[in-house]
Design a protein around this motif. Structure first.
Motif, PDB file in Angstrom:
ATOM      1  N   ASN A  28     -10.394   4.119  -4.939  1.00  0.00           N
ATOM      2  CA  ASN A  28     -10.341   4.696  -3.593  1.00  0.00           C
ATOM      3  C   ASN A  28      -9.459   5.944  -3.584  1.00  0.00           C
ATOM      4  OD1 ASN A  28      -9.930   5.262  -0.857  1.00  0.00           O
ATOM      5  ND2 ASN A  28     -10.228   3.112  -0.318  1.00  0.00           N
ATOM      6  N   ILE A  36     -11.456  -4.362   4.177  1.00  0.00           N
ATOM      7  CA  ILE A  36     -12.253  -3.288   3.573  1.00  0.00           C
ATOM      8  C   ILE A  36     -12.456  -2.177   4.590  1.00  0.00           C
ATOM      9  CG2 ILE A  36     -14.579  -2.704   2.786  1.00  0.00           C
ATOM     10  CD1 ILE A  36     -14.611  -5.290   1.256  1.00  0.00           C
ATOM     11  N   TYR A  91     -16.157   2.997  -4.356  1.00  0.00           N
ATOM     12  CA  TYR A  91     -14.850   2.333  -4.296  1.00  0.00           C
ATOM     13  C   TYR A  91     -14.819   1.217  -3.258  1.00  0.00           C
ATOM     14  CZ  TYR A  91     -14.001   5.859  -0.605  1.00  0.00           C
ATOM     15  OH  TYR A  91     -14.092   6.652   0.496  1.00  0.00           O
ATOM     16  N   GLU A 114      -3.400  -5.121  -4.876  1.00  0.00           N
ATOM     17  CA  GLU A 114      -4.250  -5.812  -3.907  1.00  0.00           C
ATOM     18  C   GLU A 114      -4.738  -7.184  -4.378  1.00  0.00           C
ATOM     19  OE1 GLU A 114      -7.415  -3.371  -2.538  1.00  0.00           O
ATOM     20  OE2 GLU A 114      -7.077  -3.931  -0.455  1.00  0.00           O
ATOM     21  N   ALA A 162     -13.634  -2.594  -4.038  1.00  0.00           N
ATOM     22  CA  ALA A 162     -12.795  -3.423  -3.172  1.00  0.00           C
ATOM     23  C   ALA A 162     -13.446  -4.790  -2.966  1.00  0.00           C
ATOM     24  CB  ALA A 162     -12.571  -2.725  -1.835  1.00  0.00           C
ATOM     25  N   GLN A 220      -3.773  -0.046  -4.657  1.00  0.00           N
ATOM     26  CA  GLN A 220      -5.012  -0.665  -5.120  1.00  0.00           C
ATOM     27  C   GLN A 220      -4.746  -1.697  -6.209  1.00  0.00           C
ATOM     28  OE1 GLN A 220      -8.356   2.112  -5.461  1.00  0.00           O
ATOM     29  NE2 GLN A 220      -6.982   3.768  -4.896  1.00  0.00           N
ATOM     30  N   LYS A 256      -8.566  -0.965   5.773  1.00  0.00           N
ATOM     31  CA  LYS A 256      -7.658  -0.362   4.802  1.00  0.00           C
ATOM     32  C   LYS A 256      -8.361   0.620   3.870  1.00  0.00           C
ATOM     33  CE  LYS A 256      -4.504  -2.010   1.193  1.00  0.00           C
ATOM     34  NZ  LYS A 256      -4.080  -3.267   0.548  1.00  0.00           N
ATOM     35  N   HIS A 257      -9.602   0.277   3.472  1.00  0.00           N
ATOM     36  CA  HIS A 257     -10.251   1.097   2.452  1.00  0.00           C
ATOM     37  C   HIS A 257     -11.156   2.171   3.022  1.00  0.00           C
ATOM     38  CE1 HIS A 257      -9.204  -0.961  -1.372  1.00  0.00           C
ATOM     39  NE2 HIS A 257      -8.901  -1.931  -0.541  1.00  0.00           N
TER      40      HIS A 257
END
Lengths: 306, 333
Positions: free
Chosen positions: B105, A217, A203, B116, A207, B113, A220-221
């Motif tokens: 995610n 990245i 994932y 975004e 992103a 998501q 947030k991810h």
């Protein structure tokens, strides 16, 4: 969530009871007693003292009485600190350990997480190798080496801080650093490991494919998942931090709980041993519960389980 | 002018035990609205060649050694500054990945998501972006999108998640959609739905789609043109009809013979003898030669020239076919 907390609370009761039984049995099984000293004391006096404190009763009776008092929140009198109760001693020294612990935690997280992040994002570069070697050294250097070293350099040579004591705000710096650097080293390594794991996930690639800026990245991810190992570590670490470190408190002459913990065991101060162990156990359980709640907040795939 | 023109794309992985030549001189073009299939075995370089276009290969060890990939006749993706490329990713070229279970995610809500790309590339506000996200979820057939969008990925099934991925990729109306094995991880019953969905959205938006897959069935069903890849190079390139009915490369033929449904029940399945080559070894000539039924000495000699025009836009890398020595149609009669 309240159901979860309630159930966990109920679960702690048998856990604490078992800890109490074990601690009681083990402290009594150790040879000697609170009144045995190097100087010979007449057997009559010892007998009288034992009777006064109820130490002459059969062990189950003693334990029963202890639990009865415990339920009222009374940890009993200290056998070695004349005229003081365990409640007073814990109440007096815990705030000191708590303060030291909080400063250390601040240093550990404030240093460990950014360093771990940096190392993970710039893995296999100098920005990774140098701080991570430092962290490895931090883990390998025991606090009883780090403490005196800091005291020597910043206390004696440079003279910025007092070598020991717990009076002025500046006195907080060296002991907090000693503990904080040690735990910070762990936090850094855990952060790096967690972030590397997350950054290699599919994932994150998604992103990137979406054109998310590199900073976002990470922030947030990846951060939420990457910090999970740190959060898991934090429970027991926090309990250890705020209940006081015997080593650091001894080195810097800090009137904290950690020293009482160890000294009580040496002195066969039975009530003090029981009191500190149960206090620490309760802290540990509470911290772990907070960690469990935090983990559910961070990871939507987890549910509250009891 | 083609929408995307890839020339001599070469991506190597510099590993400890040698250089893996994952993609070795790949050239192809993609027209606006066209559907291109890239088919090949595992490790043939089909995914890596697509990831290279968007700078999604892990670096190091990966490195794009040479080549160009010109988008819209203006920007070379392989040489564009990072920031320029980032603005293209998710805006002009979007991707859908193989495994929808791991590609979303798990820590973020679907809504977060989905919106975004709009926040990043179109500068929309949260509210407007959310409205568009709900809209595009509905367009990929997710009912009750207003409620569903606030869920987390693990609350969705695999097929639903792939729909979300597709909706998310198409939300910015990209010119190119790269679908990397979009149906491989899904139930057979869902596979067709997903392919239909991509096809329908593609028609509406005029998006060009690159399918990366090892499934010849997918290729036959949805693609206009096909690149057959082997050992990091393109073996044959042509329309679906040319590839399936007029194949000009022994490898393409062998692949088709390996489809289980073409075999009689009870007969053992056809497999291509040997194993794919070790990509760390330097090779000369045709990489398929050691496994090829029609191999001859000059296949691996200096005359081997790689992919070349066979008939019009139908290209093959087979030297013997190019030289007219080998007529695969005759052979199979």
């Amino acid at each position: 969530m309240f159901r979860f907390i309630f159930i966990r609370f109920l679960q702690t009761i048998p856990v604490l009871f078992i800890i109490a039984v074990l601690t009681f049995a083990m402290s009594r099984a150790a040879p000697g007693g609170p009144f045995s000293q190097e100087r010979r004391v007449s057997p009559v006096i010892i007998e009288r003292m034992n009777e006064y404190y109820g130490l002459a009763d059969p062990l189950p009776v003693q334990f029963g009485n202890y639990i009865k008092n415990l339920l009222r929140g009374d940890l009993g009198p200290s056998y070695r600190h004349e005229g003081r109760t365990v409640n007073e001693i814990v109440g007096g020294s815990f705030p000191v350990s708590l303060e030291l612990g909080m400063w250390s935690l601040l240093i550990a997280l404030g240093l460990g997480i950014p360093v771990g992040l940096l190392a993970a994002v710039y893995r296999n570069t100098l920005l990774d190798y140098v701080p991570m070697s430092g962290a490895m050294m931090g883990i390998c250097l025991p606090t009883f080496v780090m403490g005196p070293l800091l005291a020597l350099v910043f206390g004696l040579w440079i003279g910025w801080f007092n070598v020991s004591g717990w009076h002025t705000p500046a006195d907080r710096v060296l002991p907090s650093l000693t503990l904080g650097l040690y735990f910070g080293a762990y936090v850094a390594r855990l952060t790096r490991g967690g972030m590397l794991e997350v950054l290699s996930q599919d994932y994150i690639r998604t992103a990137r494919a979406k054109g998310v800026p590199e900073f976002m990245i990470v922030y947030k991810h990846a951060l939420k998942g990457g910090l999970l190992p740190v959060v898991a570590f934090l429970g027991p670490a926090l309990a250890a931090l705020i209940s006081g470190s015997f080593v650091v408190e001894t080195i810097f002459q800090i009137p904290g709980l950690g020293r009482h913990f160890v000294n009580a065991a040496f002195n066969r101060d039975y009530t003090m041993v029981m009191g500190t162990v149960l206090f620490y156990a309760t802290l540990l359980i509470v911290m772990n519960m907070i960690v469990d709640i935090l983990q559910v907040l961070l990871n939507p795939r987890l549910k509250y389980e009891s | 002018m083609p929408l995307l023109e890839v020339n001599d794309l070469t991506t190597w992985f510099h590993m400890r035990d040698g250089i893996v030549r994952a993609v070795d001189g790949v050239s192809f073009t993609l027209d606006r609205g066209e559907t291109l299939g890239i088919v090949g075995e595992s490790g043939s370089g089909k995914s890596v060649s697509c990831y290279s276009l968007l700078d999604l290969i892990p670096k190091p060890p990966g490195r794009i050694e040479r080549g160009t990939a010109v988008l819209g006749g203006e920007v070379d993706l392989l040489r564009a500054p990072r920031e320029v490329l980032r603005r293209i990713r998710g805006k002009r070229i979007a991707m859908v990945f193989q495994d929808p279970m791991t590609s979303l995610n798990p820590y973020l809500r679907i809504s977060t998501q989905m919106i975004e790309p709009l926040l990043i590339h179109e500068g929309l506000g949260n509210r407007e972006a959310l409205r568009r996200a709900i809209e595009s979820l509905e367009e990929v057939g997710i009912h009750d999108a207003v409620r569903q969008i606030d869920l987390y990925p693990h609350q969705f099934s695999g097929g639903m998640r792939q729909r979300v991925m597709i909706a998310m990729a198409l939300i910015t109306h990209p010119e190119i959609l790269i679908a990397d094995e979009p149906t491989t991880a899904l139930d057979v019953t869902v596979q067709a739905q997903i392919l239909e969905l991509i096809k329908a959205r593609q028609r509406e938006l005029g998006t060009a789609v690159i399918y990366v897959t090892h499934d010849l069935g997918v290729i036959a069903g949805v693609c206009d043109r096909v690149n057959v890849m082997y050992a990091g190079t393109i073996m044959e390139s042509g329309t679906v009809d040319e590839i399936f009915y007029n194949s000009a490369h022994p490898y393409t033929q062998a692949l088709q013979q390996s489809i289980p449904s073409l075999h009689d029940k009870g007969k053992s399945l056809y497999t291509i003898p040997g194993a794919p080559p070790d990509l760390t070894e330097e090779r000369s000539g045709c990489p398929f030669a050691p496994r090829c039924a029609y191999e001859e000495a000059h296949c691996t000699g200096p005359n081997y020239r790689g992919l070349d025009a066979f008939r019009g836009r139908h290209k093959t890398a087979c030297l013997r076919v190019l030289e007219g020595e080998l007529n695969l149609k005759e052979e199979n009669r």
